[in-house]
Design a protein around this motif. Structure first.
Motif, short mmCIF file in Angstrom:
data_model
loop_
_atom_site.label_atom_id
_atom_site.label_comp_id
_atom_site.label_asym_id
_atom_site.label_seq_id
_atom_site.Cartn_x
_atom_site.Cartn_y
_atom_site.Cartn_z
N THR A 3 0.91 -1.26 0.02
CA THR A 3 -0.09 -0.13 -0.09
C THR A 3 1.01 1.34 -0.12
OG1 THR A 3 -0.25 -0.10 2.30
CG2 THR A 3 -1.73 -1.30 1.23
N GLY A 4 2.14 1.21 0.62
CA GLY A 4 2.99 2.41 0.45
C GLY A 4 2.50 3.35 1.67
N VAL A 5 1.78 2.80 2.84
CA VAL A 5 1.42 3.38 4.00
C VAL A 5 2.40 2.91 5.09
CG1 VAL A 5 -0.59 3.99 5.34
CG2 VAL A 5 -0.79 3.86 2.92
N PRO A 48 -4.05 10.47 0.66
CA PRO A 48 -5.23 10.18 1.23
C PRO A 48 -5.64 8.79 0.53
CG PRO A 48 -5.47 12.27 0.85
CD PRO A 48 -4.12 11.91 0.38
N LEU A 49 -5.41 8.44 -0.67
CA LEU A 49 -6.01 7.69 -1.48
C LEU A 49 -5.23 6.30 -0.90
CD1 LEU A 49 -7.89 6.84 -3.81
CD2 LEU A 49 -5.89 7.03 -5.26
N ARG A 50 -3.97 6.30 -0.68
CA ARG A 50 -3.29 5.07 -0.19
C ARG A 50 -3.60 4.74 1.29
NH1 ARG A 50 3.04 6.74 -1.17
NH2 ARG A 50 2.96 7.01 -3.37
N LYS A 63 -8.22 -2.15 -4.26
CA LYS A 63 -7.87 -1.05 -5.48
C LYS A 63 -8.97 -0.85 -6.32
CE LYS A 63 -2.94 -0.87 -4.89
NZ LYS A 63 -1.61 -1.09 -5.67
N LYS A 64 -9.53 -2.22 -6.80
CA LYS A 64 -10.44 -2.31 -7.67
C LYS A 64 -11.74 -1.68 -7.19
CE LYS A 64 -8.66 -6.22 -10.24
NZ LYS A 64 -8.82 -7.48 -10.52
N GLN A 65 -12.09 -1.88 -5.94
CA GLN A 65 -13.36 -1.58 -5.23
C GLN A 65 -13.17 -0.09 -5.13
OE1 GLN A 65 -13.94 -3.13 -1.34
NE2 GLN A 65 -15.51 -1.54 -0.83
N ARG A 73 -11.73 13.72 -4.34
CA ARG A 73 -12.13 13.22 -3.19
C ARG A 73 -10.96 12.92 -2.06
NH1 ARG A 73 -12.21 12.08 1.26
NH2 ARG A 73 -13.60 11.34 2.59
N PHE A 74 -10.00 12.33 -2.55
CA PHE A 74 -8.86 12.06 -2.00
C PHE A 74 -7.58 12.66 -2.25
CE2 PHE A 74 -11.75 8.48 -2.91
CZ PHE A 74 -12.09 7.80 -1.54
N ARG A 75 -7.81 13.84 -2.68
CA ARG A 75 -6.56 14.84 -2.97
C ARG A 75 -6.65 15.94 -2.00
NH1 ARG A 75 -4.59 10.79 -4.40
NH2 ARG A 75 -3.54 10.43 -6.19
#
Length: 521
Positions: free
Chosen positions: A241-243, A261-263, A293-295, A328-330
């Protein structure tokens, strides 16, 4: 002879005589019937001939009557046609007489006009003679005036024209100055009024994005499953995930740390699925992260569609709808990008309506003005020019494209709604507490750190974690050897030192993993 024989012969003879008599009688009857039939046939033939003669006479009479009727109708038609021809001839004669009369009148008028023309010609000659005399007198008068004034006519005319020009110019400038000052006063008042009304009618929703997300647990026992043996599970989650996962003494909570926020959302949803499922191991983690990720892609599309419907914008390309959901995630200077774009769109719609412009077009441009901040691929273009390019690519109106590209003055404003978009963007960003410049510069530094590592050959993914104090670089095992990994880590660290400014130190970790996968069927 025997008596029986004689009796028999007598009987035979009697029989023969009877037969002969019967034939004679039958022949007579037959002849009689033939004679009767012939007589009857003759009678029928005579009757038929009489009937035929009668019918023939009737038909002849009918034919004569029909002929007489047709003949009378034909004669009537001939009479009518003759009458029409006579009437047409009479009309033609009348027209000929009228034309003759008009021709005679025209000839008379032509003759009269010739006389008038001759008179006019004589009068024109007289007028020309008088004009020439008048011109001579005028020239004489001008020569006298030139002698008195000491100027030629051309010089005097030139001086007069210049004087009139100067007077007209000065008067025009004064009028223009008055009009401009009056217009400025009115325009400033009207602009302030419109802006204040727009701000008052728009409900501001300020959402400051943080760099962490807290994931709540039912019990602390699950922390051990998430960490895994020797930390393999937590390393797999961070690599996928890179988190950065922070597992500390905080009861029933794990902190997810990332600038993106997306990650963080992908990591949160993946952890939620893994905890509910109970099976937590590296292979399962990667599978769940891919599904999440697809969801999330579907969720992004849904958010974009909901936003477009909420603002009443129709006919937007699906790719632009997806990018709207991605906002929304930026965040932009700490301000949620989607909230900022929605607020800008509402402000644009209100201002455009106040100014008598198209509010739907203004809303559309306001929503899409920062679309260049969420591209699928990084480019060297600024977000305004990239947004204009994307809008043009997906068939947006030229006014929308120009408004997006010009909202930071990187493109010349060619439409009336362009300054409206610029003003509304500034209003939304200038609200107290809406933006944080320090957060934006921090996020930009983190992105630059990741992009620097991804630029090397063989690098598959790069994640900046620990608030930018560590850079994890995942390389492709078939392209990068163990020795290359050591060299790559050194080169990236050196490049960071020479090209970037950062507080403290940054740890560069290169991860190389070899996997062999087969399926038993």
């Amino acid at each position: 002879m025997d008596a029986n024989l004689i009796t028999a012969i007598a009987a035979v003879v009697a029989l023969g005589i009877g037969i002969l008599l019967g034939k004679v009688i039958f022949a007579k009857n037959t002849q009689q019937k033939i004679a009767d039939a012939e007589a009857q046939a003759q009678k029928l033939l005579a009757d038929a001939q009489l009937q035929a003669e009668s019918i023939k006479k009737d038909r002849m009479l009918e034919a004569k009557e029909k002929f007489l009727q047709l003949k009378s109708e034909h004669e009537k038609e001939v009479l009518q046609r003759n009458q029409k021809v006579i009437e047409a001839e009479s009309r033609i004669k009348q027209k000929e007489q009228g034309l003759t009369t008009k021709t005679e009148q025209l000839d008379k008028k032509i003759a009269e006009n010739e006389t008038i023309k001759d008179n006019l010609n004589r009068q024109i000659e007289v007028v020309n003679i008088k004009r020439s005399e008048l011109e001579k007198h005028q020239e004489e008068h001008i020569r006298r005036l030139e002698k008195v004034a000491g100027l030629t006519a051309e010089e005097a005319k030139h001086q007069l024209v210049e004087t009139l020009k100067e007077e007209a110019r000065s008067q025009a400038l004064s009028h223009i100055q008055e009009i401009i000052e009056d217009a400025k006063l009115k325009a400033n008042k009207e602009a302030k009024k419109i802006i204040i009304q727009s701000i008052q009618r728009t409900a501001a929703e300020q959402t400051i994005e943080n760099a962490i997300t807290v994931f709540n647990l039912e019990s602390d026992e699950i922390k051990g499953q998430i960490i895994g043996r020797e930390g393999r599970n937590i390393r797999a989650i961070e690599a996928a995930t890179g988190v950065d996962l922070i597992v500390d003494d905080t009861p029933e909570a794990i902190v997810l740390s990332s600038f993106d926020p997306l990650r963080r959302e992908i990591a949160r949803l993946s952890l939620q699925r893994l905890v509910q499922d109970g099976r937590i191991h590296p292979a399962r983690i990667e599978e769940v992260v891919e599904k999440t990720k697809k969801q999330l892609e579907e969720q992004v599309m849904e958010i974009g569609e909901r936003t477009v419907i909420e603002l009443g914008i129709h006919g937007l390309h699906k790719e632009l709808v997806r990018l709207v959901g991605k906002m929304r995630f930026r965040s932009s200077y700490g301000q949620n990008l989607l909230m900022h774009s929605k607020e800008t769109a509402n402000l644009c719609g209100i201002m455009a309506a106040e100014l008598g412009l198209n509010p739907k077009l203004a809303k559309r441009a306001g929503l899409l003005h920062d679309i260049g901040k969420v591209p699928d691929e990084e480019t060297e273009l600024s977000h305004a020019l990239l947004g204009a390019k994307l809008a043009e690519k997906y068939g947006e109106h030229a006014a929308v494209v120009n408004a997006i590209g010009a909202h930071h003055d990187e493109m010349e404003m060619a439409y009336v709604i362009s300054p409206i978009i610029q003003a509304c963007d500034a209003i939304s960003g200038a609200r107290p507490g809406a933006r944080r410049e320090i957060m934006q510069s921090y996020l930009q530094r983190i992105k630059d750190l990741e992009n620097l590592a991804v630029a090397y050959d063989g690098v598959e993914k790069a994640y900046a974690i620990q608030a930018g104090r560590e850079l994890r670089v995942i390389v492709e095992s078939d392209k990068v050897t163990d020795n290359d990994a050591d060299r790559l880590s050194f080169e990236i660290a050196t490049k960071i030192q020479t090209e970037m400014q950062y507080p403290g130190q940054i740890k560069v970790t290169v991860i190389r993993e070899k996997r062999a996968v087969n399926i038993a069927r």
